[in-house]
Design a protein around this motif. Structure first.
Motif, PDB file in Angstrom:
ATOM      1  N   THR A 235       0.395  -9.841  -5.065  1.00 54.70           N
ATOM      2  CA  THR A 235       1.235  -8.903  -5.821  1.00 54.70           C
ATOM      3  C   THR A 235       1.974  -9.692  -6.894  1.00 54.70           C
ATOM      4  O   THR A 235       2.343 -10.840  -6.679  1.00 54.70           O
ATOM      5  CB  THR A 235       2.244  -8.167  -4.911  1.00 54.70           C
ATOM      6  OG1 THR A 235       3.269  -9.077  -4.505  1.00 54.70           O
ATOM      7  CG2 THR A 235       1.567  -7.568  -3.689  1.00 54.70           C
ATOM      8  N   MET A 253      -2.508  -5.733  -6.383  1.00 57.61           N
ATOM      9  CA  MET A 253      -1.988  -4.353  -6.273  1.00 57.61           C
ATOM     10  C   MET A 253      -0.479  -4.407  -6.071  1.00 57.61           C
ATOM     11  O   MET A 253       0.069  -5.472  -5.770  1.00 57.61           O
ATOM     12  CB  MET A 253      -2.666  -3.626  -5.095  1.00 57.61           C
ATOM     13  CG  MET A 253      -2.411  -4.254  -3.756  1.00 57.61           C
ATOM     14  SD  MET A 253      -3.364  -3.475  -2.411  1.00 57.61           S
ATOM     15  CE  MET A 253      -5.003  -4.126  -2.684  1.00 57.61           C
ATOM     16  N   GLN A 256       3.731  -1.791  -2.561  1.00 55.64           N
ATOM     17  CA  GLN A 256       3.680  -0.551  -1.767  1.00 55.64           C
ATOM     18  C   GLN A 256       2.258  -0.285  -1.258  1.00 55.64           C
ATOM     19  O   GLN A 256       2.078   0.233  -0.154  1.00 55.64           O
ATOM     20  CB  GLN A 256       4.175   0.620  -2.624  1.00 55.64           C
ATOM     21  CG  GLN A 256       4.528   1.856  -1.823  1.00 55.64           C
ATOM     22  CD  GLN A 256       5.669   1.602  -0.830  1.00 55.64           C
ATOM     23  OE1 GLN A 256       6.680   1.007  -1.172  1.00 55.64           O
ATOM     24  NE2 GLN A 256       5.494   2.027   0.424  1.00 55.64           N
ATOM     25  N   ASP A 257       1.257  -0.642  -2.053  1.00 56.50           N
ATOM     26  CA  ASP A 257      -0.133  -0.449  -1.615  1.00 56.50           C
ATOM     27  C   ASP A 257      -0.579  -1.555  -0.667  1.00 56.50           C
ATOM     28  O   ASP A 257      -1.421  -1.328   0.218  1.00 56.50           O
ATOM     29  CB  ASP A 257      -1.075  -0.432  -2.831  1.00 56.50           C
ATOM     30  CG  ASP A 257      -0.794   0.747  -3.753  1.00 56.50           C
ATOM     31  OD1 ASP A 257      -0.088   1.689  -3.300  1.00 56.50           O
ATOM     32  OD2 ASP A 257      -1.232   0.709  -4.919  1.00 56.50           O
ATOM     33  N   ARG A 261      -1.699  -2.810   4.424  1.00 55.75           N
ATOM     34  CA  ARG A 261      -2.942  -3.572   4.614  1.00 55.75           C
ATOM     35  C   ARG A 261      -2.703  -4.935   5.257  1.00 55.75           C
ATOM     36  O   ARG A 261      -3.600  -5.503   5.868  1.00 55.75           O
ATOM     37  CB  ARG A 261      -3.639  -3.777   3.262  1.00 55.75           C
ATOM     38  CG  ARG A 261      -4.101  -2.487   2.612  1.00 55.75           C
ATOM     39  CD  ARG A 261      -4.814  -2.800   1.278  1.00 55.75           C
ATOM     40  NE  ARG A 261      -5.669  -1.712   0.857  1.00 55.75           N
ATOM     41  CZ  ARG A 261      -5.288  -0.685   0.103  1.00 55.75           C
ATOM     42  NH1 ARG A 261      -4.030  -0.614  -0.313  1.00 55.75           N
ATOM     43  NH2 ARG A 261      -6.127   0.264  -0.236  1.00 55.75           N
ATOM     44  N   HIS A 279       8.586  -0.651   2.141  1.00 57.71           N
ATOM     45  CA  HIS A 279       7.394  -1.393   2.576  1.00 57.71           C
ATOM     46  C   HIS A 279       7.363  -1.503   4.100  1.00 57.71           C
ATOM     47  O   HIS A 279       6.307  -1.310   4.718  1.00 57.71           O
ATOM     48  CB  HIS A 279       7.388  -2.790   1.932  1.00 57.71           C
ATOM     49  CG  HIS A 279       7.565  -2.747   0.445  1.00 57.71           C
ATOM     50  ND1 HIS A 279       8.536  -3.450  -0.218  1.00 57.71           N
ATOM     51  CD2 HIS A 279       6.897  -2.029  -0.497  1.00 57.71           C
ATOM     52  CE1 HIS A 279       8.462  -3.190  -1.517  1.00 57.71           C
ATOM     53  NE2 HIS A 279       7.481  -2.334  -1.710  1.00 57.71           N
TER      54      HIS A 279
END
Ligand code: ADE
Length: 412
Positions: A235, A253, A256-257, A261, A279
Protein backbone atom coordinates in the motif's frame (compact mmCIF):
# COMPACT_ATOMS: atom_id res chain seq x y z
CA UNK A 1 27.12 11.14 36.47
CA UNK A 2 27.29 7.41 37.35
CA UNK A 3 25.54 5.05 34.96
CA UNK A 4 21.86 4.23 35.52
CA UNK A 5 21.25 0.67 34.37
CA UNK A 6 19.11 -2.30 35.36
CA UNK A 7 21.62 -4.82 36.65
CA UNK A 8 25.42 -4.78 36.51
CA UNK A 9 25.60 -8.56 37.05
CA UNK A 10 24.35 -8.95 33.44
CA UNK A 11 27.61 -7.43 32.15
CA UNK A 12 29.24 -10.73 31.14
CA UNK A 13 26.30 -11.58 28.86
CA UNK A 14 26.63 -8.13 27.34
CA UNK A 15 30.40 -8.45 26.84
CA UNK A 16 29.78 -11.70 24.93
CA UNK A 17 27.31 -9.87 22.64
CA UNK A 18 29.84 -7.10 21.98
CA UNK A 19 32.61 -9.60 21.35
CA UNK A 20 30.36 -11.41 18.84
CA UNK A 21 29.79 -8.31 16.71
CA UNK A 22 33.18 -6.56 16.91
CA UNK A 23 34.97 -8.82 14.36
CA UNK A 24 31.95 -8.44 12.06
CA UNK A 25 32.30 -4.65 11.97
CA UNK A 26 35.61 -4.22 10.11
CA UNK A 27 35.00 -0.69 8.82
CA UNK A 28 34.45 0.60 12.34
CA UNK A 29 37.50 -1.48 13.28
CA UNK A 30 39.64 0.59 10.90
CA UNK A 31 38.31 3.79 12.43
CA UNK A 32 38.99 2.41 15.89
CA UNK A 33 42.65 1.77 15.11
CA UNK A 34 43.11 5.35 13.96
CA UNK A 35 41.15 6.74 16.91
CA UNK A 36 43.28 4.81 19.40
CA UNK A 37 46.46 6.17 17.80
CA UNK A 38 45.41 9.77 17.03
CA UNK A 39 42.73 10.59 19.63
CA UNK A 40 40.82 12.92 17.25
CA UNK A 41 37.90 13.29 19.67
CA UNK A 42 39.99 14.34 22.67
CA UNK A 43 38.16 17.01 24.69
CA UNK A 44 34.77 16.30 23.09
CA UNK A 45 31.67 15.37 25.08
CA UNK A 46 29.25 13.26 23.05
CA UNK A 47 25.58 12.68 23.95
CA UNK A 48 23.96 9.74 22.16
CA UNK A 49 20.36 8.59 21.78
CA UNK A 50 20.36 5.40 19.71
CA UNK A 51 18.83 1.96 20.14
CA UNK A 52 21.15 0.57 22.79
CA UNK A 53 22.02 -2.90 21.53
CA UNK A 54 25.40 -4.48 20.87
CA UNK A 55 26.38 -2.70 17.65
CA UNK A 56 25.46 0.66 19.12
CA UNK A 57 27.62 -0.13 22.15
CA UNK A 58 30.57 -0.77 19.83
CA UNK A 59 30.12 2.69 18.30
CA UNK A 60 29.93 4.33 21.73
CA UNK A 61 33.02 2.48 22.90
CA UNK A 62 35.00 3.53 19.84
CA UNK A 63 34.02 7.20 20.23
CA UNK A 64 35.22 6.97 23.82
CA UNK A 65 38.45 5.30 22.71
CA UNK A 66 38.90 8.22 20.29
CA UNK A 67 39.24 10.55 23.28
CA UNK A 68 35.65 11.68 23.95
CA UNK A 69 33.57 11.51 27.11
CA UNK A 70 30.43 9.66 26.00
CA UNK A 71 26.95 9.42 27.57
CA UNK A 72 24.28 7.26 25.97
CA UNK A 73 20.60 6.41 26.33
CA UNK A 74 18.21 4.39 24.19
CA UNK A 75 16.06 6.13 21.59
CA UNK A 76 13.05 3.90 22.23
CA UNK A 77 11.61 2.70 25.56
CA UNK A 78 11.74 -0.96 24.51
CA UNK A 79 15.06 -1.22 22.66
CA UNK A 80 17.73 -1.02 25.35
CA UNK A 81 19.27 -4.40 26.11
CA UNK A 82 20.08 -4.54 29.82
CA UNK A 83 23.08 -6.85 29.43
CA UNK A 84 24.60 -4.62 26.75
CA UNK A 85 23.97 -1.53 28.89
CA UNK A 86 25.78 -3.19 31.81
CA UNK A 87 28.76 -4.22 29.66
CA UNK A 88 29.09 -0.79 28.08
CA UNK A 89 29.11 0.87 31.49
CA UNK A 90 32.22 -1.23 32.20
CA UNK A 91 33.88 0.03 29.01
CA UNK A 92 34.19 3.69 29.97
CA UNK A 93 30.82 5.03 28.76
CA UNK A 94 28.13 6.66 30.95
CA UNK A 95 25.01 4.61 30.28
CA UNK A 96 21.52 5.80 31.22
CA UNK A 97 19.16 3.15 29.89
CA UNK A 98 17.14 0.09 30.66
CA UNK A 99 14.51 -1.83 28.76
CA UNK A 100 10.90 -0.88 29.39
CA UNK A 101 11.13 2.74 30.52
CA UNK A 102 7.92 4.56 31.40
CA UNK A 103 7.46 7.86 29.48
CA UNK A 104 8.76 10.04 32.34
CA UNK A 105 11.79 7.75 32.82
CA UNK A 106 12.52 7.85 29.09
CA UNK A 107 12.51 11.65 29.29
CA UNK A 108 14.61 11.76 32.47
CA UNK A 109 17.26 9.45 30.98
CA UNK A 110 17.53 11.68 27.91
CA UNK A 111 18.07 14.66 30.20
CA UNK A 112 20.70 12.69 32.13
CA UNK A 113 22.61 12.17 28.88
CA UNK A 114 22.38 15.89 28.11
CA UNK A 115 23.87 16.64 31.53
CA UNK A 116 27.23 15.78 29.96
CA UNK A 117 26.90 19.23 28.28
CA UNK A 118 27.61 17.81 24.84
CA UNK A 119 29.80 19.31 22.18
CA UNK A 120 28.51 16.69 19.72
CA UNK A 121 25.31 14.64 19.58
CA UNK A 122 24.04 11.53 17.81
CA UNK A 123 20.27 11.25 17.51
CA UNK A 124 17.87 8.62 16.22
CA UNK A 125 14.49 10.25 15.68
CA UNK A 126 15.37 13.65 17.12
CA UNK A 127 14.92 12.95 20.85
CA UNK A 128 17.99 14.98 21.90
CA UNK A 129 17.37 17.75 19.39
CA UNK A 130 13.80 18.01 20.62
CA UNK A 131 14.90 18.56 24.22
CA UNK A 132 17.82 20.84 23.25
CA UNK A 133 15.40 23.13 21.41
CA UNK A 134 12.97 23.24 24.30
CA UNK A 135 13.94 22.98 28.00
CA UNK A 136 17.72 22.60 27.49
CA UNK A 137 18.46 25.57 25.21
CA UNK A 138 21.27 26.74 27.51
CA UNK A 139 23.33 23.77 26.29
CA UNK A 140 23.12 24.73 22.62
CA UNK A 141 26.05 27.16 22.78
CA UNK A 142 28.50 24.27 23.37
CA UNK A 143 27.26 22.15 20.47
CA UNK A 144 29.43 21.95 17.38
CA UNK A 145 26.90 19.73 15.65
CA UNK A 146 25.56 16.26 15.40
CA UNK A 147 24.41 13.41 13.23
CA UNK A 148 20.91 11.98 12.74
CA UNK A 149 20.34 8.30 12.07
CA UNK A 150 16.86 7.89 10.70
CA UNK A 151 14.40 9.05 8.03
CA UNK A 152 11.93 10.31 10.63
CA UNK A 153 14.62 12.33 12.43
CA UNK A 154 15.88 13.89 9.20
CA UNK A 155 12.32 14.88 8.24
CA UNK A 156 11.93 16.64 11.62
CA UNK A 157 15.32 18.36 11.30
CA UNK A 158 14.43 19.69 7.88
CA UNK A 159 11.16 21.09 9.27
CA UNK A 160 13.09 22.77 12.12
CA UNK A 161 15.63 24.22 9.67
CA UNK A 162 12.87 25.37 7.30
CA UNK A 163 11.34 27.38 10.13
CA UNK A 164 14.77 28.90 10.88
CA UNK A 165 14.93 27.26 14.32
CA UNK A 166 17.66 24.63 14.06
CA UNK A 167 20.41 25.86 16.38
CA UNK A 168 23.43 23.81 15.21
CA UNK A 169 24.57 21.82 12.17
CA UNK A 170 23.23 18.28 11.80
CA UNK A 171 24.49 15.71 9.31
CA UNK A 172 21.72 13.63 7.74
CA UNK A 173 23.45 10.24 8.00
CA UNK A 174 20.24 8.53 6.91
CA UNK A 175 20.48 10.07 3.45
CA UNK A 176 24.00 8.80 2.65
CA UNK A 177 24.10 6.06 0.01
CA UNK A 178 26.03 3.70 2.28
CA UNK A 179 23.25 4.16 4.85
CA UNK A 180 19.80 4.01 3.28
CA UNK A 181 20.68 1.65 0.42
CA UNK A 182 21.89 -0.95 2.93
CA UNK A 183 20.58 -0.23 6.43
CA UNK A 184 17.07 0.82 5.41
CA UNK A 185 16.67 -1.77 2.66
CA UNK A 186 18.63 -4.89 3.62
CA UNK A 187 18.84 -4.12 7.34
CA UNK A 188 15.15 -3.45 7.86
CA UNK A 189 14.27 -6.18 5.36
CA UNK A 190 16.10 -8.85 7.34
CA UNK A 191 15.67 -7.63 10.92
CA UNK A 192 11.93 -7.05 10.59
CA UNK A 193 11.33 -10.65 9.52
CA UNK A 194 13.81 -11.86 12.11
CA UNK A 195 11.76 -10.04 14.79
CA UNK A 196 8.42 -11.32 13.49
CA UNK A 197 9.54 -14.90 13.01
CA UNK A 198 11.38 -15.30 16.29
CA UNK A 199 8.43 -13.76 18.16
CA UNK A 200 5.61 -15.66 16.48
CA UNK A 201 7.30 -18.89 15.30
CA UNK A 202 4.79 -18.89 12.41
CA UNK A 203 5.25 -19.82 8.75
CA UNK A 204 5.46 -17.01 6.22
CA UNK A 205 5.46 -19.12 3.03
CA UNK A 206 2.07 -19.13 1.33
CA UNK A 207 0.64 -16.35 3.50
CA UNK A 208 -0.37 -12.89 2.37
CA UNK A 209 1.83 -10.10 3.69
CA UNK A 210 0.69 -6.49 3.46
CA UNK A 211 3.53 -3.95 3.50
CA UNK A 212 2.45 -0.35 4.10
CA UNK A 213 4.96 2.08 2.59
CA UNK A 214 7.40 1.46 -0.26
CA UNK A 215 10.33 3.65 0.73
CA UNK A 216 13.73 2.01 1.16
CA UNK A 217 12.59 0.18 4.30
CA UNK A 218 9.34 -0.99 2.71
CA UNK A 219 11.23 -2.21 -0.36
CA UNK A 220 13.43 -4.36 1.88
CA UNK A 221 10.53 -5.72 3.92
CA UNK A 222 8.56 -6.61 0.77
CA UNK A 223 11.55 -8.22 -0.95
CA UNK A 224 12.36 -10.43 2.02
CA UNK A 225 8.68 -11.38 2.44
CA UNK A 226 8.65 -12.54 -1.16
CA UNK A 227 11.89 -14.44 -0.55
CA UNK A 228 10.16 -16.25 2.30
CA UNK A 229 7.40 -17.33 -0.08
CA UNK A 230 4.67 -14.85 0.80
CA UNK A 231 2.19 -13.21 -1.56
CA UNK A 232 2.96 -9.54 -1.06
CA UNK A 233 0.57 -6.61 -1.25
CA UNK A 234 1.98 -3.07 -1.07
CA UNK A 235 0.00 0.00 0.00
CA UNK A 236 1.29 3.47 -0.84
CA UNK A 237 0.19 7.11 -1.02
CA UNK A 238 2.96 8.09 -3.45
CA UNK A 239 2.08 7.31 -7.10
CA UNK A 240 5.73 6.97 -8.16
CA UNK A 241 6.48 4.44 -5.45
CA UNK A 242 3.21 2.64 -6.18
CA UNK A 243 4.41 2.26 -9.78
CA UNK A 244 7.75 0.95 -8.54
CA UNK A 245 5.97 -1.62 -6.40
CA UNK A 246 3.83 -2.72 -9.35
CA UNK A 247 6.85 -3.13 -11.61
CA UNK A 248 8.68 -4.98 -8.85
CA UNK A 249 5.86 -7.49 -9.15
CA UNK A 250 3.66 -6.75 -6.14
CA UNK A 251 -0.07 -6.14 -5.97
CA UNK A 252 -0.89 -2.56 -5.02
CA UNK A 253 -4.17 -1.42 -3.45
CA UNK A 254 -5.56 0.80 -0.68
CA UNK A 255 -5.27 -0.45 2.89
CA UNK A 256 -9.05 -0.83 3.08
CA UNK A 257 -8.90 -3.43 0.29
CA UNK A 258 -5.75 -5.08 1.63
CA UNK A 259 -7.09 -5.35 5.20
CA UNK A 260 -9.34 -8.42 4.68
CA UNK A 261 -6.63 -10.19 2.65
CA UNK A 262 -3.58 -9.98 4.91
CA UNK A 263 -2.21 -12.58 7.32
CA UNK A 264 0.69 -10.33 8.31
CA UNK A 265 0.78 -6.53 8.20
CA UNK A 266 4.00 -4.52 8.42
CA UNK A 267 3.87 -0.71 8.54
CA UNK A 268 6.95 1.21 7.37
CA UNK A 269 5.57 4.59 6.34
CA UNK A 270 6.95 7.06 8.92
CA UNK A 271 3.40 8.39 9.26
CA UNK A 272 0.57 7.92 11.76
CA UNK A 273 -2.78 6.10 11.60
CA UNK A 274 -1.88 3.83 8.71
CA UNK A 275 -3.91 0.90 10.09
CA UNK A 276 -7.00 2.07 11.95
CA UNK A 277 -10.42 1.07 13.20
CA UNK A 278 -11.95 0.71 9.70
CA UNK A 279 -9.20 -1.74 8.79
CA UNK A 280 -9.39 -3.72 12.04
CA UNK A 281 -13.10 -4.12 11.37
CA UNK A 282 -12.50 -6.25 8.27
CA UNK A 283 -9.28 -8.14 9.12
CA UNK A 284 -9.10 -11.92 9.30
CA UNK A 285 -9.14 -13.72 12.61
CA UNK A 286 -5.51 -14.30 13.65
CA UNK A 287 -3.97 -11.51 11.59
CA UNK A 288 -0.58 -10.38 12.94
CA UNK A 289 0.25 -6.65 13.03
CA UNK A 290 3.79 -5.36 13.26
CA UNK A 291 5.39 -1.96 12.84
CA UNK A 292 8.90 -1.28 11.54
CA UNK A 293 8.57 2.51 11.30
CA UNK A 294 10.26 4.76 13.84
CA UNK A 295 7.29 5.65 16.08
CA UNK A 296 4.50 3.52 17.51
CA UNK A 297 1.78 5.55 15.79
CA UNK A 298 1.47 3.64 12.51
CA UNK A 299 -0.83 0.92 13.83
CA UNK A 300 -3.52 2.72 15.87
CA UNK A 301 -3.25 0.32 18.80
CA UNK A 302 -5.34 2.55 21.06
CA UNK A 303 -8.25 2.29 18.59
CA UNK A 304 -7.84 -1.47 18.54
CA UNK A 305 -7.87 -1.51 22.33
CA UNK A 306 -11.09 0.55 22.32
CA UNK A 307 -12.72 -1.81 19.84
CA UNK A 308 -11.73 -4.96 21.69
CA UNK A 309 -13.61 -6.81 24.39
CA UNK A 310 -10.56 -8.38 25.96
CA UNK A 311 -6.78 -8.60 25.74
CA UNK A 312 -5.46 -12.09 25.20
CA UNK A 313 -1.92 -13.04 26.26
CA UNK A 314 0.34 -14.10 23.42
CA UNK A 315 2.90 -16.89 23.47
CA UNK A 316 5.43 -14.43 24.87
CA UNK A 317 5.52 -10.91 26.26
CA UNK A 318 6.09 -9.39 22.79
CA UNK A 319 2.62 -10.47 21.59
CA UNK A 320 -0.77 -9.19 22.74
CA UNK A 321 -4.05 -10.32 21.21
CA UNK A 322 -7.14 -8.11 21.01
CA UNK A 323 -10.43 -10.03 20.91
CA UNK A 324 -13.08 -8.10 19.00
CA UNK A 325 -16.83 -8.39 19.53
CA UNK A 326 -17.03 -10.71 16.52
CA UNK A 327 -14.73 -13.13 18.36
CA UNK A 328 -11.83 -12.47 15.98
CA UNK A 329 -8.43 -11.95 17.58
CA UNK A 330 -5.86 -9.57 16.07
CA UNK A 331 -2.31 -9.98 17.36
CA UNK A 332 -0.06 -6.94 17.83
CA UNK A 333 3.70 -7.42 18.14
CA UNK A 334 5.90 -5.32 20.45
CA UNK A 335 3.08 -2.90 21.31
CA UNK A 336 3.32 -1.53 17.78
CA UNK A 337 6.87 -0.33 18.40
CA UNK A 338 9.80 -1.11 16.09
CA UNK A 339 9.44 -4.89 15.82
CA UNK A 340 13.02 -5.45 14.67
CA UNK A 341 14.51 -3.87 17.79
CA UNK A 342 11.80 -4.31 20.42
CA UNK A 343 11.34 -8.00 19.54
CA UNK A 344 14.77 -8.62 18.00
CA UNK A 345 18.35 -7.37 18.01
CA UNK A 346 18.10 -4.78 15.22
CA UNK A 347 19.98 -4.91 11.95
CA UNK A 348 22.86 -7.34 11.46
CA UNK A 349 26.35 -6.28 12.55
CA UNK A 350 27.69 -6.13 8.99
CA UNK A 351 25.09 -3.48 8.14
CA UNK A 352 25.39 -1.42 11.30
CA UNK A 353 29.14 -1.40 10.59
CA UNK A 354 28.44 0.84 7.60
CA UNK A 355 25.90 3.09 9.31
CA UNK A 356 27.98 3.61 12.41
CA UNK A 357 31.17 4.23 10.42
CA UNK A 358 29.24 7.06 8.74
CA UNK A 359 28.13 8.32 12.15
CA UNK A 360 31.68 8.40 13.57
CA UNK A 361 33.19 10.04 10.49
CA UNK A 362 30.38 12.58 10.21
CA UNK A 363 30.93 13.71 13.80
CA UNK A 364 34.65 13.99 13.15
CA UNK A 365 34.01 16.03 10.00
CA UNK A 366 32.14 18.62 12.10
CA UNK A 367 35.38 19.19 14.02
CA UNK A 368 37.70 19.34 11.03
CA UNK A 369 35.24 21.32 8.89
CA UNK A 370 32.96 23.36 11.19
CA UNK A 371 29.56 24.35 9.85
CA UNK A 372 26.83 26.87 10.59
CA UNK A 373 23.37 25.66 11.70
CA UNK A 374 21.54 23.64 9.06
CA UNK A 375 21.01 20.12 7.76
CA UNK A 376 23.96 18.76 5.75
CA UNK A 377 24.50 15.66 3.63
CA UNK A 378 27.28 13.25 4.57
CA UNK A 379 30.45 14.34 2.78
CA UNK A 380 30.58 12.17 -0.39
CA UNK A 381 34.22 11.30 0.29
CA UNK A 382 33.10 9.71 3.57
CA UNK A 383 30.43 7.67 1.75
CA UNK A 384 33.05 6.53 -0.79
CA UNK A 385 35.57 5.67 1.92
CA UNK A 386 33.03 3.50 3.77
CA UNK A 387 32.11 1.72 0.51
CA UNK A 388 35.76 1.13 -0.34
CA UNK A 389 36.64 -0.14 3.14
CA UNK A 390 33.72 -2.57 3.09
CA UNK A 391 34.85 -4.01 -0.25
CA UNK A 392 38.40 -4.29 1.00
CA UNK A 393 37.22 -6.09 4.16
CA UNK A 394 35.36 -8.55 1.92
CA UNK A 395 38.38 -8.98 -0.36
CA UNK A 396 36.28 -7.78 -3.32
CA UNK A 397 38.14 -5.90 -6.05
CA UNK A 398 36.55 -3.64 -8.67
CA UNK A 399 37.67 -1.93 -11.85
CA UNK A 400 38.92 1.66 -12.01
CA UNK A 401 38.31 4.22 -14.76
CA UNK A 402 41.17 4.56 -17.22
CA UNK A 403 42.33 8.15 -17.98
CA UNK A 404 40.67 7.80 -21.40
CA UNK A 405 37.38 6.81 -19.79
CA UNK A 406 37.61 9.71 -17.36
CA UNK A 407 38.10 12.24 -20.12
CA UNK A 408 35.33 10.60 -22.18
CA UNK A 409 32.92 11.05 -19.26
CA UNK A 410 34.07 14.65 -18.76
CA UNK A 411 33.68 15.58 -22.41
CA UNK A 412 30.57 16.90 -24.16
N1 ADE B 1 20.75 -1.03 15.87
C1 ADE B 1 21.11 0.15 16.38
N2 ADE B 1 20.44 1.16 15.82
C2 ADE B 1 19.62 0.59 14.91
C3 ADE B 1 18.68 1.11 14.00
N3 ADE B 1 18.43 2.41 13.90
N4 ADE B 1 17.99 0.23 13.24
C4 ADE B 1 18.23 -1.09 13.37
N5 ADE B 1 19.12 -1.63 14.17
C5 ADE B 1 19.82 -0.81 14.95
Amino acid sequence: MPSQIKDITLANLGHAKLDWVIPRMPVLGQIRNRYLADQPLRGQRIAISLHLEAKTAVLAQILHEGGAAVAITSSNPLTAQDDVAAALSERGVDVHAWRGTAPEEFDRLHHAVLDIEPTLIIDDGGELTDRLHQGRRALVKNIRGGAEETTTGVTRLKALARDGLLAYPMVAVNDADMKHLFDNRYGTGQSTWDGIIRTTNLVIAGTTVVVAGYGWCGKGVAERARGLGAHVIVTEINPVRANEALMDGYRVMPMQDAAPRGDFFVTVTGNRDVITRDHFAVMKDGAVLANAGHFDVEVAVSQLRDLSEAEVPGRNSSIVGYRLKSGRILWVLAEGRLVNLAAGDGHPAEIMDLTFALQALSLESLLTNPKSPGVYPVDPTIDQWVATMRLSALGTHIDALTPQQQSYLASW
